[in-house]
Scaffold this motif. Structure first.
Motif, PDB file in Angstrom:
ATOM      1  N   ASP A   1      -4.504 -25.562  29.853  1.00 39.70           N
ATOM      2  CA  ASP A   1      -3.741 -26.352  30.908  1.00 39.70           C
ATOM      3  C   ASP A   1      -3.136 -27.748  29.962  1.00 39.70           C
ATOM      4  O   ASP A   1      -2.263 -28.280  30.887  1.00 39.70           O
ATOM      5  N   LYS A   2      -3.513 -27.850  29.031  1.00 39.72           N
ATOM      6  CA  LYS A   2      -2.850 -29.139  28.272  1.00 39.72           C
ATOM      7  C   LYS A   2      -1.591 -28.668  27.864  1.00 39.72           C
ATOM      8  O   LYS A   2      -1.025 -27.785  27.537  1.00 39.72           O
ATOM      9  N   THR A   3      -0.876 -29.793  27.186  1.00 40.72           N
ATOM     10  CA  THR A   3       0.361 -29.672  26.655  1.00 40.72           C
ATOM     11  C   THR A   3       0.221 -30.089  25.167  1.00 40.72           C
ATOM     12  O   THR A   3      -0.664 -30.927  24.884  1.00 40.72           O
ATOM     13  N   SER A   4       1.079 -29.649  24.329  1.00 42.99           N
ATOM     14  CA  SER A   4       1.004 -30.177  22.840  1.00 42.99           C
ATOM     15  C   SER A   4       1.182 -31.742  22.769  1.00 42.99           C
ATOM     16  O   SER A   4       1.042 -32.332  21.745  1.00 42.99           O
ATOM     17  N   ASN A   5       2.116 -32.287  23.719  1.00 45.13           N
ATOM     18  CA  ASN A   5       2.258 -33.722  23.581  1.00 45.13           C
ATOM     19  C   ASN A   5       1.040 -34.598  24.378  1.00 45.13           C
ATOM     20  O   ASN A   5       0.818 -34.338  25.408  1.00 45.13           O
ATOM     21  N   PRO A   6       0.350 -35.343  23.283  1.00 48.56           N
ATOM     22  CA  PRO A   6      -0.666 -36.176  23.783  1.00 48.56           C
ATOM     23  C   PRO A   6      -0.401 -36.975  25.124  1.00 48.56           C
ATOM     24  O   PRO A   6      -1.279 -37.465  25.704  1.00 48.56           O
ATOM     25  N   ALA A   7       1.028 -37.325  25.194  1.00 49.78           N
ATOM     26  CA  ALA A   7       1.332 -38.226  26.446  1.00 49.78           C
ATOM     27  C   ALA A   7       1.149 -37.435  27.683  1.00 49.78           C
ATOM     28  O   ALA A   7       1.272 -37.937  28.669  1.00 49.78           O
TER      29      ALA A   7
ATOM     30  N   SER B   1      -0.389 -28.585  16.887  1.00 48.26           N
ATOM     31  CA  SER B   1      -1.738 -29.562  16.365  1.00 48.26           C
ATOM     32  C   SER B   1      -1.896 -29.323  14.864  1.00 48.26           C
ATOM     33  O   SER B   1      -2.258 -30.258  14.077  1.00 48.26           O
ATOM     34  N   SER B   2      -1.811 -27.990  14.510  1.00 49.63           N
ATOM     35  CA  SER B   2      -1.861 -27.699  12.912  1.00 49.63           C
ATOM     36  C   SER B   2      -0.862 -28.487  12.116  1.00 49.63           C
ATOM     37  O   SER B   2      -1.210 -29.068  11.042  1.00 49.63           O
ATOM     38  N   ILE B   3       0.474 -28.583  12.625  1.00 57.09           N
ATOM     39  CA  ILE B   3       1.513 -29.152  12.150  1.00 57.09           C
ATOM     40  C   ILE B   3       1.418 -30.661  11.764  1.00 57.09           C
ATOM     41  O   ILE B   3       1.414 -31.210  10.658  1.00 57.09           O
ATOM     42  N   PHE B   4       0.821 -31.238  13.025  1.00 55.24           N
ATOM     43  CA  PHE B   4       0.433 -32.544  12.848  1.00 55.24           C
ATOM     44  C   PHE B   4      -0.657 -32.761  11.884  1.00 55.24           C
ATOM     45  O   PHE B   4      -0.438 -33.940  11.000  1.00 55.24           O
ATOM     46  N   VAL B   5      -1.526 -32.032  11.659  1.00 56.13           N
ATOM     47  CA  VAL B   5      -2.494 -32.331  11.119  1.00 56.13           C
ATOM     48  C   VAL B   5      -2.272 -32.317   9.278  1.00 56.13           C
ATOM     49  O   VAL B   5      -2.473 -32.913   8.459  1.00 56.13           O
ATOM     50  N   ILE B   6      -1.330 -31.204   9.269  1.00 57.21           N
ATOM     51  CA  ILE B   6      -0.577 -31.227   7.836  1.00 57.21           C
ATOM     52  C   ILE B   6       0.077 -32.369   7.557  1.00 57.21           C
ATOM     53  O   ILE B   6       0.100 -32.878   6.275  1.00 57.21           O
ATOM     54  N   TYR B   7       1.006 -32.848   8.397  1.00 54.11           N
ATOM     55  CA  TYR B   7       1.762 -34.011   8.107  1.00 54.11           C
ATOM     56  C   TYR B   7       0.812 -35.292   7.966  1.00 54.11           C
ATOM     57  O   TYR B   7       1.104 -36.074   6.859  1.00 54.11           O
ATOM     58  N   ILE B   8      -0.382 -35.396   8.548  1.00 53.46           N
ATOM     59  CA  ILE B   8      -1.125 -36.568   8.474  1.00 53.46           C
ATOM     60  C   ILE B   8      -1.767 -36.472   6.974  1.00 53.46           C
ATOM     61  O   ILE B   8      -2.156 -37.471   6.479  1.00 53.46           O
ATOM     62  N   ILE B   9      -2.357 -35.125   6.686  1.00 52.77           N
ATOM     63  CA  ILE B   9      -3.140 -35.070   5.383  1.00 52.77           C
ATOM     64  C   ILE B   9      -2.000 -35.281   4.436  1.00 52.77           C
ATOM     65  O   ILE B   9      -2.410 -35.980   3.209  1.00 52.77           O
ATOM     66  N   SER B  10      -0.767 -34.967   4.558  1.00 56.59           N
ATOM     67  CA  SER B  10       0.199 -35.052   3.345  1.00 56.59           C
ATOM     68  C   SER B  10       0.578 -36.531   3.139  1.00 56.59           C
ATOM     69  O   SER B  10       0.683 -36.835   2.044  1.00 56.59           O
ATOM     70  N   TRP B  11       0.693 -37.166   4.265  1.00 58.32           N
ATOM     71  CA  TRP B  11       1.028 -38.459   4.136  1.00 58.32           C
ATOM     72  C   TRP B  11      -0.051 -39.333   3.522  1.00 58.32           C
ATOM     73  O   TRP B  11       0.340 -40.348   2.782  1.00 58.32           O
ATOM     74  N   ILE B  12      -1.511 -39.030   3.897  1.00 56.75           N
ATOM     75  CA  ILE B  12      -2.516 -39.773   3.074  1.00 56.75           C
ATOM     76  C   ILE B  12      -2.531 -39.504   1.649  1.00 56.75           C
ATOM     77  O   ILE B  12      -2.850 -40.262   0.872  1.00 56.75           O
ATOM     78  N   LEU B  13      -2.243 -38.081   1.508  1.00 53.20           N
ATOM     79  CA  LEU B  13      -2.263 -37.706  -0.094  1.00 53.20           C
ATOM     80  C   LEU B  13      -1.309 -38.376  -0.847  1.00 53.20           C
ATOM     81  O   LEU B  13      -1.251 -38.782  -1.926  1.00 53.20           O
TER      82      LEU B  13
ATOM     83  N   LEU C   1      10.463 -27.417  13.484  1.00 51.24           N
ATOM     84  CA  LEU C   1      11.713 -27.786  14.449  1.00 51.24           C
ATOM     85  C   LEU C   1      11.474 -26.896  15.519  1.00 51.24           C
ATOM     86  O   LEU C   1      11.781 -27.339  16.720  1.00 51.24           O
ATOM     87  N   ILE C   2      11.295 -25.725  15.414  1.00 48.18           N
ATOM     88  CA  ILE C   2      11.132 -24.473  16.448  1.00 48.18           C
ATOM     89  C   ILE C   2      10.016 -24.944  17.746  1.00 48.18           C
ATOM     90  O   ILE C   2      10.440 -25.104  18.812  1.00 48.18           O
ATOM     91  N   PHE C   3       8.910 -25.486  17.266  1.00 48.37           N
ATOM     92  CA  PHE C   3       7.873 -25.772  17.939  1.00 48.37           C
ATOM     93  C   PHE C   3       8.112 -27.250  18.611  1.00 48.37           C
ATOM     94  O   PHE C   3       7.478 -27.546  19.605  1.00 48.37           O
ATOM     95  N   ALA C   4       8.799 -27.998  17.895  1.00 44.64           N
ATOM     96  CA  ALA C   4       9.147 -29.342  18.415  1.00 44.64           C
ATOM     97  C   ALA C   4      10.173 -28.928  19.780  1.00 44.64           C
ATOM     98  O   ALA C   4       9.836 -29.730  20.631  1.00 44.64           O
TER      99      ALA C   4
ATOM    100  N   VAL D   1      12.022 -38.036  19.502  1.00 43.47           N
ATOM    101  CA  VAL D   1      11.819 -38.559  18.184  1.00 43.47           C
ATOM    102  C   VAL D   1      11.282 -37.420  17.249  1.00 43.47           C
ATOM    103  O   VAL D   1      12.038 -37.467  16.105  1.00 43.47           O
ATOM    104  N   TRP D   2      10.478 -36.797  17.452  1.00 47.44           N
ATOM    105  CA  TRP D   2       9.852 -35.619  16.499  1.00 47.44           C
ATOM    106  C   TRP D   2      10.941 -34.592  16.308  1.00 47.44           C
ATOM    107  O   TRP D   2      11.290 -34.295  15.160  1.00 47.44           O
TER     108      TRP D   2
END
Length: 244
Positions: A5-11, A153-165, A189-192, A227-228
């Protein structure tokens, strides 16, 4: 609450919209629309300010990074202080104006008019997804919701990891112009765009039920997605321009 029942958007989670119905004023679509338009106007104004600074020869290198970090911090504060949303969301819009303004300026400097095209595509995508939702051509089912949540969720995890690296000098493929990088960008883009469907669905389920102040939270949620979406479109167009 059921995960599906959740949405991908944390807001747009029951953390913000759950609870008893408001007794007096409640969240309305009109209220969200007005606040969203005002917030977008703030983003546009700040972005034009960044463009003006750049055209006058000022360095805007740190405006983009500062805007991105400020937006992250503000989002975290909004998550734990919901009643502050009425003044935090405008600040979030200002921060995103710095970020998108800098991002757009750099893109325009190398590929003139690219940001304008990205904005047009973003607006068209928004209304197309709204039309698909309103006409129920695409129905937001539990299965669809689950798939979008998992992928986003997977996309954002990849972005965060790549940003840290990136801070350690390790360049992840997603930032390049290779075909795998382009394919990743297309999927993001499609999932955004699909995330907009979940946002529309959640707003519809809680309109005239959630407290009035949560219109600002709904506005924040839409801004996060838009924005995304714009960032992904601009990034993809830039990669294709370089590639071809």
């Amino acid at each position: 609450m059921n995960f599906l029942d959740k949405t991908s958007n944390p807001a747009f989670t029951n953390y913000f919209f759950g609870g008893k119905n408001a007794k007096v004023k409640t969240m309305t679509v009109t209220g969200i629309f007005i606040k969203s338009m005002l917030s977008i106007a703030v983003i546009v104004i700040v972005s034009f300010g960044i463009w003006k600074l750049y055209s006058e020869g000022h360095s805007i290198k740190w405006y983009g990074l500062g805007g991105m970090l400020a937006a992250i911090v503000i989002s975290i504060v909004i998550s734990v202080r919901q009643h502050w949303a009425h003044f935090l969301v405008p600040l979030y819009a200002v921060a995103k104006g710095f970020f998108l303004g800098s991002m757009s300026v750099f893109a325009h400097a190398h590929f003139p008019n690219l940001p304008y095209q990205a904005i047009a595509i973003t607006v068209i995508t928004f209304f197309v997804m709204l039309l698909l939702y309103q006409t129920r051509i695409i129905i937001v089912t539990k299965k669809l919701r689950s798939v979008i949540i998992t992928v986003v969720s997977s996309i954002f995890v990849i972005y965060i990891i790549s940003w840290i690296l990136g801070f350690f000098g390790i360049k992840v493929f997603i930032w390049g112009t290779s075909w795998p990088a382009i394919i990743f960008n297309v999927v993001a883009l499609i999932f955004a765009a699909l995330s907009l469907l979940l946002d529309f669905d959640y707003i519809e389920r809680y309109k005239n039920r959630a407290p009035k102040y949560k219109e600002w939270l709904a506005t924040w949620g839409l801004l996060v997605t838009l924005v995304w979406l714009y960032a992904e479109i601009l990034r993809l167009m830039r990669k294709l321009a370089i590639k071809f």
